[in-house]
Every structure is written in C-alpha cells, then in structure tokens.
Design a protein around this motif. Sequence first.
Motif, PDB file in Angstrom:
ATOM      1  N   PRO A 118       0.818  -1.225   0.000  1.00 48.48           N
ATOM      2  CA  PRO A 118       0.000   0.000   0.000  1.00 48.48           C
ATOM      3  C   PRO A 118       0.847   1.269   0.000  1.00 48.48           C
ATOM      4  O   PRO A 118       0.443   2.282  -0.595  1.00 48.48           O
ATOM      5  CB  PRO A 118      -0.825  -0.130   1.293  1.00 48.48           C
ATOM      6  N   ALA A 119       2.005   1.222   0.677  1.00 52.44           N
ATOM      7  CA  ALA A 119       2.889   2.387   0.661  1.00 52.44           C
ATOM      8  C   ALA A 119       3.356   2.680  -0.755  1.00 52.44           C
ATOM      9  O   ALA A 119       3.473   3.846  -1.162  1.00 52.44           O
ATOM     10  CB  ALA A 119       4.082   2.153   1.587  1.00 52.44           C
ATOM     11  N   ALA A 120       3.632   1.628  -1.532  1.00 53.94           N
ATOM     12  CA  ALA A 120       4.044   1.811  -2.929  1.00 53.94           C
ATOM     13  C   ALA A 120       2.939   2.463  -3.748  1.00 53.94           C
ATOM     14  O   ALA A 120       3.198   3.312  -4.616  1.00 53.94           O
ATOM     15  CB  ALA A 120       4.429   0.468  -3.541  1.00 53.94           C
ATOM     16  N   VAL A 121       1.688   2.098  -3.485  1.00 50.38           N
ATOM     17  CA  VAL A 121       0.566   2.730  -4.184  1.00 50.38           C
ATOM     18  C   VAL A 121       0.461   4.200  -3.781  1.00 50.38           C
ATOM     19  O   VAL A 121       0.155   5.070  -4.601  1.00 50.38           O
ATOM     20  CB  VAL A 121      -0.755   1.987  -3.886  1.00 50.38           C
ATOM     21  N   ASN A 364     -10.154  -3.774   2.361  1.00 51.19           N
ATOM     22  CA  ASN A 364      -9.034  -3.754   3.298  1.00 51.19           C
ATOM     23  C   ASN A 364      -8.732  -2.310   3.695  1.00 51.19           C
ATOM     24  O   ASN A 364      -7.914  -1.632   3.065  1.00 51.19           O
ATOM     25  CB  ASN A 364      -7.808  -4.414   2.665  1.00 51.19           C
ATOM     26  N   TRP A 365      -9.383  -1.839   4.736  1.00 49.23           N
ATOM     27  CA  TRP A 365      -9.257  -0.437   5.132  1.00 49.23           C
ATOM     28  C   TRP A 365      -7.856  -0.119   5.640  1.00 49.23           C
ATOM     29  O   TRP A 365      -7.398   1.015   5.533  1.00 49.23           O
ATOM     30  CB  TRP A 365     -10.309  -0.092   6.192  1.00 49.23           C
ATOM     31  N   MET A 366      -7.173  -1.112   6.193  1.00 48.71           N
ATOM     32  CA  MET A 366      -5.803  -0.887   6.633  1.00 48.71           C
ATOM     33  C   MET A 366      -4.909  -0.491   5.462  1.00 48.71           C
ATOM     34  O   MET A 366      -4.063   0.408   5.572  1.00 48.71           O
ATOM     35  CB  MET A 366      -5.250  -2.144   7.306  1.00 48.71           C
ATOM     36  N   ALA A 367      -5.108  -1.145   4.325  1.00 43.92           N
ATOM     37  CA  ALA A 367      -4.318  -0.814   3.136  1.00 43.92           C
ATOM     38  C   ALA A 367      -4.569   0.622   2.697  1.00 43.92           C
ATOM     39  O   ALA A 367      -3.632   1.346   2.331  1.00 43.92           O
ATOM     40  CB  ALA A 367      -4.655  -1.787   2.003  1.00 43.92           C
ATOM     41  N   TYR A 368      -5.830   1.049   2.751  1.00 44.44           N
ATOM     42  CA  TYR A 368      -6.144   2.425   2.367  1.00 44.44           C
ATOM     43  C   TYR A 368      -5.482   3.424   3.315  1.00 44.44           C
ATOM     44  O   TYR A 368      -4.991   4.479   2.889  1.00 44.44           O
ATOM     45  CB  TYR A 368      -7.657   2.644   2.361  1.00 44.44           C
ATOM     46  N   LEU A 369      -5.472   3.100   4.614  1.00 37.59           N
ATOM     47  CA  LEU A 369      -4.865   4.005   5.588  1.00 37.59           C
ATOM     48  C   LEU A 369      -3.358   4.107   5.374  1.00 37.59           C
ATOM     49  O   LEU A 369      -2.782   5.195   5.446  1.00 37.59           O
ATOM     50  CB  LEU A 369      -5.161   3.506   7.005  1.00 37.59           C
ATOM     51  N   ILE A 370      -2.714   2.971   5.113  1.00 42.36           N
ATOM     52  CA  ILE A 370      -1.264   2.985   4.866  1.00 42.36           C
ATOM     53  C   ILE A 370      -0.954   3.779   3.604  1.00 42.36           C
ATOM     54  O   ILE A 370      -0.009   4.573   3.564  1.00 42.36           O
ATOM     55  CB  ILE A 370      -0.735   1.546   4.751  1.00 42.36           C
TER      56      ILE A 370
END
Length: 399
Positions: A118-121, A364-370
Amino acid sequence: MTKLQLLFLRDALVYTFTTFGGPQAHVAILLREFVEKRGYITESELMELNALSQVLPGPSSTQTLIGIAWKVGGLRLAIITFFIWVIPSAAIMCVAAISYKTFASSGKTEAVLRFIRPAAVGIVAYAAVTFAQKFIKTKVSAYLSIGSLVATLILQNPYAFPILILLGGIISSALETQPTEDALRTRLYANVNPKKVGYFIGILLFFAALGALINRTSPFSLPVRLFENFYRNGILIFGGGQVLVPLMYTEFVELKHYLTNAEFLSGYALQQALPGPTFSFTSFVGAITLGNRGYGVAGQIIGSLVAVIGINLPGLILILFIVPFWEDLKKITRIRNSLSGINAVAVGFMATAFILLVAPFGTNWMAYLIMAGAFCLLYFTKIKTPIVILIGVVLGLIF
C-alpha cells in the motif's frame, strides 16, 4: 583517458550510489555536484539537457547524465557512464527477483509486504498528483489528461499508449502554438539544418520499424517477445520513471499476466528504496516474468538483461544522436509545445495506474490508511521516498 574524465567517472560512481528521489531530485544533485562543485558543464547547459531529456522518450535522468558525459569526454565516456549508472541497481533488482519466491514464502516477509505494497501505491498517487500540479495548467492539458484516463481504462491495450501520446503531442502543438510563434518559427527555419532534423525523425521511424519487426518474430520466443515489450515501452515513455509504472502495470500485470499485482508492487517498493535510475525496476519485472514461466535462474538473469537493455536502448541512442544538434531542434516551436500535451496524457496514464493498483485492496481499510499515510508523508513533509519504504518495513516487523 584524461584525469578530468577519470574524475568524472569517479563522481558518476558516487552519484549512482547516493542518488534517491527520482528525476527531480536527480537534477538538483547534478546541479550541486556536477555544475557548482566540479564545473563539468554550465547551469544553462544542464537545464537544456534536462529539457531535452523531457522531450525525448526514455529515462530522463539517465539521458541527462549521459548528455553531461558526452559533453565532457565524448562517446566513450558516455557509454562507460551509462553502465556505471545502470548496472548496480539493476543487479540488485535481479537478485531480488531471483530470491523473491524464497523470501515471500516466509510468513514474516508477507507481513512486511502487507505494509510495503500500500505504501508503494501511495508513492504512485504522490507522483500522479505532483505531475498533475506541474503539467495540468491549461484547459487543453486538463482535457487531454481526462481523455487519456478514460481511454486507457476502457481500452486497456498496450497499443493505445503510443496512439494517445501521439495525439496529445499533436493537439497541444496545434492549439498552443500562437500565430506570432509560427512567424518566429518560420524565420528560425533559415538557421535550422534540415538534414539534422531529418536524422532526428529518421531515428524515431527506425526504432518504430525495428520494434514492429521484432514483434513479428516474437511468438517464437518469450525472451524476444519480452525484449519487444520493453523496447516499445522505451520508445513511448516521456517523463521518466513516473510514467513507466502505469505503462508496465497495464501491460505486464493487467493484460499479459506476466507477474502478479503483489509481485509488481513488491518490486516497485524495493526499487523506491534504492539509489539510481527508476528504470532499474524493469530488471525485476524481466527476471520475475521468466522465473514464473520456469526458465530457472539463468533464464531470470537473461530476463533481467533483456528488460534493462530493451527499455534503455532507444533513449540511450537518441540522446547520443541528438545532443550534438539540440541547438537546432530547440528552435522549432511546435516540438517544444508538443511536450505539454505528452505530459498531460502521461498524467492520465498515472491516474489509470493508481485506479488499477487500488482495486485489489477491496475492503481492506488498513491498506487504504497505509496508502494515505504514505501519500501525506511525501506530500506534506520533506521525508523522502526511501524513508517511507523503511517505515513500512519497520511497521511490518513490529505488527
């Protein structure tokens, strides 16, 4: 080889291992180290080389550095500098691809990658926003950007990219070249050597014809087909590594399924943590592609070489051919004005990549937050990309 040239190679080696942050940061370092500190070229020459690398397809940071080397020591120094700049990061990415399956199979590695992807996105989103702020300044550029976004989402075909890039350049050149500029351009034509301009156009047509020829033979061999894919992308990419990612993601992940979304993002995140050219990411993609198809370690090394050579060859040859007569080409107003449309279309490509990369997150809300956290760190602070990736690694190890 002269002492000046040996000193330049030493500085190029130091530059290779200390340069982070993409093309914009690369130019700032070149200005400080190669212009102000060493005086290899003047500031105006550096800015013109940087502008030329933006006009030409290919890796902009690589082309700028090669252009400086050519001015300092000619063709031989330029070729040696190219290898010094490209080989270290490409070799690391190749080793990472060969080792990827082993490391990815461990549970802890998957936990780390869960934060890094997610950080890469978020990094892709930051590149898209900053690119848009820099190049979307007129209604024409805004329409071109939105049009390329819609077209690529609907078509999702790698051959849509060259058509859209060509249309963007033609439209912006036609609409943004004023009558007074046309009159000035007419007067300047008297000073432009038509043979040199003809060489420029001929080189581009030669690349296109060679790419088509290789494509016709590609069904017989995946490495040859892979070379054609990277070679074609090397011809099409204007603006450097930020534009490379959306093009490659659409073709290699979405359409051809050479590698998975997780593999692509893992490789991209690793590349962002390394110094050197963004285009070294292709080394990872090429190696993973052949590895996924059972070519073994030797095949992965071949895939890495094919990718790096294919993606860099058009830009390398173009910069070496064109630097000697850039003084003539830059006088043509329509060539300069086409760049704004090309960059606007590239913004649309980057937005498309972001949408396609976000889609697998699902709920996956964690991915969005990251992802949002990585974007905010880059956009609102002075924290650099490698630090963002390192934060993702630490979070993965902790949680």
